[in-house]
Design a protein around this motif. Structure first.
Motif: not given
Length: 389
Positions: A127-154
């Motif tokens: 298995q491969l564990l891939i940790i990544a960070w995803m960002v997306m613009l907030k609606e009606e705002s200048d800032t952004f959402h951020k979250e961790q996305v983990s991928l486990i590849l088999g």
């Protein structure tokens, strides 16, 4: 949308309007002293996450919502690609079952659950564990959402774990699987992992485009009308750009390790695609660094603009003071009231019939002469900027 034998709909869920998370920094998770390896930091009353399975091959695709992780087991024995999308971190019972079904290493579960982690790639042989960070613009705002996305590849499956279940940037990948566009259904799980990583990296560009527009607006504001609010906005942009930098910088190294290290779960063909993804991360880093330099330059321009405005204010006050200094001198002389008839050095103007208006005429002439002199010197040209305060 409709998958083979199943009617459903897949779309990116819009971010919530109210987000109480105002902290823009990424403070990575750290274990408490004395915690054993593999400790999961989850709330005891946490709800089970939503688990969505998308199983596909070149012939078609099927989407199912699973109630328990064990329901995915029959699909893991086939040659089709199984994408298990876990929406939310869930609870300890869920991850006990996930560990049994996918034979997850305890340290892999710890990295997936104990967020946030630094973006990285960990090889667990099968298995491969891939940790990544995803960002997306907030609606009606200048800032952004951020979250961790983990991928486990088999070998024939990919497990994705999203910290926030309400939004993601995987909608185009889901659509390509559903409609059969492109080559995603002809490739393996490693190509699916590339598609998701590419979507995550491409999600940085709309966010950075918004910051480019904000910096352009601040440039005009700093030059034309700098205020204390302007200074606060500059600090806010610098802080948020630092967050983006901390997210994308290790992500570049993680993707580079996927290209460089010879893991048998990733084919040479997919490594070529990962090079393009790596190029995108370099582009994002260049833009982030450029914007950080611009924002730092805005601070210097702000201080210079404030200093120039202060100089204009001082020049204005100097002009006013200079005009009234000779008038004060004249008034001071005639305010002494020396009018003794026996004195040979009296002030004859005090007894003149037109002494008072003549005195005013002399003072107005002096003031007018000074105003004309300052005007000819160009001292009044920049006083319009003082009004902006």
């Amino acid at each position: 949308m409709t998958y083979k034998g199943v009617k459903t709909s897949i779309a990116i869920v819009e971010p919530p309007e109210n987000d109480d998370d105002d902290d823009s920094y990424v403070d990575y998770f750290y274990d408490d002293p004395g915690d054993p390896p593999g400790t999961l930091d989850l709330e005891e009353d946490a709800l089970a996450p939503d688990i969505v399975l998308i199983d596909y091959n070149e012939a078609g695709a099927t989407r199912l919502k699973l109630n328990f992780p064990q329901e995915v087991a029959p699909y893991l024995d086939t040659e089709s690609v199984s994408w298990v999308d876990v929406l939310g971190l869930g609870n300890n019972e869920t991850w006990r079952q996930m560990g049994e079904v996918f034979d997850l290493h305890p340290l892999a579960q710890e990295d997936v659950v104990n967020v946030p982690q630094r973006p990285k790639v960990v090889d667990y042989e099968d298995q491969l564990l891939i940790i990544a960070w995803m960002v997306m613009l907030k609606e009606e705002s200048d800032t952004f959402h951020k979250e961790q996305v983990s991928l486990i590849l088999g070998r024939h499956y990919l497990v994705t774990v999203q910290e926030e279940p309400d939004y993601d940037c995987f909608g185009p990948v889901r659509d390509r699987i559903r409609t059969g566009k492109g080559i995603v259904r002809k490739q393996g799980a490693d190509y699916l992992a590339y598609c998701l990583l590419d979507s995550i990296i491409d999600g940085f560009f709309p966010v950075l485009e918004g910051y480019g527009e904000r910096i352009e607006e601040l440039e005009d504001e700093v030059v034309m009308n700098p205020t204390r609010q302007t200074l606060g906005r500059i600090y806010e942009i610098r802080r948020e750009l630092l967050t983006l930098r901390r997210a994308i910088w290790p992500q570049r190294d993680a993707i580079n390790s996927l290209i460089r290290d010879g893991n048998n779960l990733i084919t040479p063909e997919v490594r070529i695609y990962l090079r393009d993804c790596y190029d995108h991360t370099v582009q994002v880093m260049d833009i982030v660094e450029s914007y950080r330099e611009l924002s730092s330059g805005l601070m210097d321009v702000y201080l210079s603009s404030v200093g120039n405005k202060m100089n204009e204010v001082m020049k204005f006050l100097t002009v006013i003071s200079t005009i009234f200094i000779p008038l004060t001198f004249v008034v001071g002389i005639y305010g002494m009231n020396f009018n003794t008839e026996k004195s040979p050095l009296n002030m004859p103007e005090l007894n003149w019939y037109l002494g008072y208006p003549l005195c005013w005429g002399v003072m107005m002439a002096i003031a007018s002469s000074l105003i004309y002199f300052f005007w000819r010197r160009g001292w009044f040209d920049n006083f319009s900027t003082i009004k902006n305060d």
